[in-house]
Scaffold this motif. Structure first.
Motif, PDB file in Angstrom:
ATOM      1  N   ASN A   5       0.821  -1.202   0.000  1.00  0.00           N
ATOM      2  CA  ASN A   5       0.000   0.000   0.000  1.00  0.00           C
ATOM      3  C   ASN A   5       0.858   1.256   0.000  1.00  0.00           C
ATOM      4  N   PRO A   6       0.378   2.342  -0.628  1.00  0.00           N
ATOM      5  CA  PRO A   6       1.113   3.613  -0.575  1.00  0.00           C
ATOM      6  C   PRO A   6       0.953   4.267   0.794  1.00  0.00           C
ATOM      7  N   TYR A   7       2.015   4.932   1.257  1.00  0.00           N
ATOM      8  CA  TYR A   7       2.011   5.628   2.540  1.00  0.00           C
ATOM      9  C   TYR A   7       2.517   7.042   2.290  1.00  0.00           C
ATOM     10  N   GLY A  26     -14.679   8.308  -1.309  1.00  0.00           N
ATOM     11  CA  GLY A  26     -15.740   7.779  -0.464  1.00  0.00           C
ATOM     12  C   GLY A  26     -15.185   6.879   0.619  1.00  0.00           C
ATOM     13  N   GLY A  27     -16.067   6.309   1.409  1.00  0.00           N
ATOM     14  CA  GLY A  27     -15.663   5.394   2.477  1.00  0.00           C
ATOM     15  C   GLY A  27     -15.433   6.110   3.786  1.00  0.00           C
ATOM     16  N   GLU A  28     -14.978   5.332   4.760  1.00  0.00           N
ATOM     17  CA  GLU A  28     -14.689   5.826   6.106  1.00  0.00           C
ATOM     18  C   GLU A  28     -13.260   5.433   6.480  1.00  0.00           C
ATOM     19  N   PHE A  29     -12.654   6.198   7.365  1.00  0.00           N
ATOM     20  CA  PHE A  29     -11.302   5.881   7.814  1.00  0.00           C
ATOM     21  C   PHE A  29     -11.307   4.575   8.601  1.00  0.00           C
ATOM     22  N   ALA A  30     -10.387   3.693   8.291  1.00  0.00           N
ATOM     23  CA  ALA A  30     -10.219   2.460   9.054  1.00  0.00           C
ATOM     24  C   ALA A  30      -9.444   2.746  10.336  1.00  0.00           C
ATOM     25  N   THR A  31      -8.534   3.732  10.274  1.00  0.00           N
ATOM     26  CA  THR A  31      -7.722   4.145  11.417  1.00  0.00           C
ATOM     27  C   THR A  31      -7.546   5.654  11.344  1.00  0.00           C
ATOM     28  N   LEU A  66      -7.288   4.896   4.844  1.00  0.00           N
ATOM     29  CA  LEU A  66      -8.537   5.000   4.102  1.00  0.00           C
ATOM     30  C   LEU A  66      -8.617   3.852   3.108  1.00  0.00           C
ATOM     31  N   PRO A  67      -9.553   2.908   3.313  1.00  0.00           N
ATOM     32  CA  PRO A  67      -9.705   1.815   2.354  1.00  0.00           C
ATOM     33  C   PRO A  67     -10.185   2.351   1.000  1.00  0.00           C
ATOM     34  N   MET A  72      -5.299   0.090   0.701  1.00  0.00           N
ATOM     35  CA  MET A  72      -5.409   1.017   1.802  1.00  0.00           C
ATOM     36  C   MET A  72      -4.469   2.186   1.514  1.00  0.00           C
ATOM     37  N   LEU A  73      -5.011   3.403   1.471  1.00  0.00           N
ATOM     38  CA  LEU A  73      -4.192   4.602   1.373  1.00  0.00           C
ATOM     39  C   LEU A  73      -3.901   5.031   2.795  1.00  0.00           C
ATOM     40  N   MET A  74      -2.616   5.142   3.143  1.00  0.00           N
ATOM     41  CA  MET A  74      -2.233   5.450   4.512  1.00  0.00           C
ATOM     42  C   MET A  74      -1.361   6.699   4.543  1.00  0.00           C
ATOM     43  N   GLY A  75      -1.291   7.337   5.708  1.00  0.00           N
ATOM     44  CA  GLY A  75      -0.465   8.519   5.811  1.00  0.00           C
ATOM     45  C   GLY A  75      -0.251   8.980   7.227  1.00  0.00           C
ATOM     46  N   SER A  76       0.641   9.975   7.358  1.00  0.00           N
ATOM     47  CA  SER A  76       0.917  10.601   8.648  1.00  0.00           C
ATOM     48  C   SER A  76       1.590  11.944   8.435  1.00  0.00           C
TER      49      SER A  76
END
Length: 150
Positions: A5-7, A26-31, A66-67, A72-76
């Motif tokens: 997955n990209p981060y 769209g969708g909801e945050f998984a974390t 974000l699924p 999963m697109l992830m970030g910080s």
């Protein structure tokens, strides 16, 4: 299950960016986790203490996911006490291994000719995790979810 997955890393813009991506995809945050929610003394995580932000940095995003379809697109955000993200190089690839042995093998292979940025270790969020820059300058986050062992 293996996954790649990209981060994305931002300098204080993660929440804004991910709210935009959520609107687009769209969708909801998984974390959705802020630095201030991180345990004060995460045991067994050498190197994590440098990432603990002070003051207003506590409101920055430590991790968001974000699924999008099967991915999963992830970030910080990058706290002010760490080298800041630069546009164009603020992306890592996050590899989720099937076992601790697989994680160690992948980490070692990517570190050949590169540099271990954070050695593989058990983290307070439950993963066996590490970060490496490969010989081609690409940043990788390698993890094994220890809950898979059960």
């Amino acid at each position: 299950m293996k996954a790649l997955n990209p981060y994305l890393n931002f300098n204080g813009k993660t929440e804004e960016a991910f709210n935009h991506y959520k609107k687009v995809f769209g969708g909801e945050f998984a974390t959705f986790m802020r630095f201030k929610d991180m345990p004060k003394n995460p045991s067994g995580n050498e190197g994590c203490e440098d990432a603990e932000p002070n003051g207003e940095d506590g409101n920055l995003i430590m991790h968001v996911a974000l699924p999008i379809g099967a991915n999963m697109l992830m970030g910080s955000d990058v706290p002010g006490n760490m080298p800041q993200a630069e546009t164009g190089t603020n992306i890592s690839l996050s590899f989720h291994a099937e076992s601790r042995e697989d994680a160690d093998r992948i980490f070692a292979g990517l570190a050949e000719g590169g540099a271990a940025l954070m050695p593989m270790a058990y983290m307070f969020w439950g993963d066996y995790w590490g970060m490496v820059q490969d010989a081609y300058g690409i940043h990788w986050m390698i993890s094994f979810n220890t809950m898979q062992q059960q």
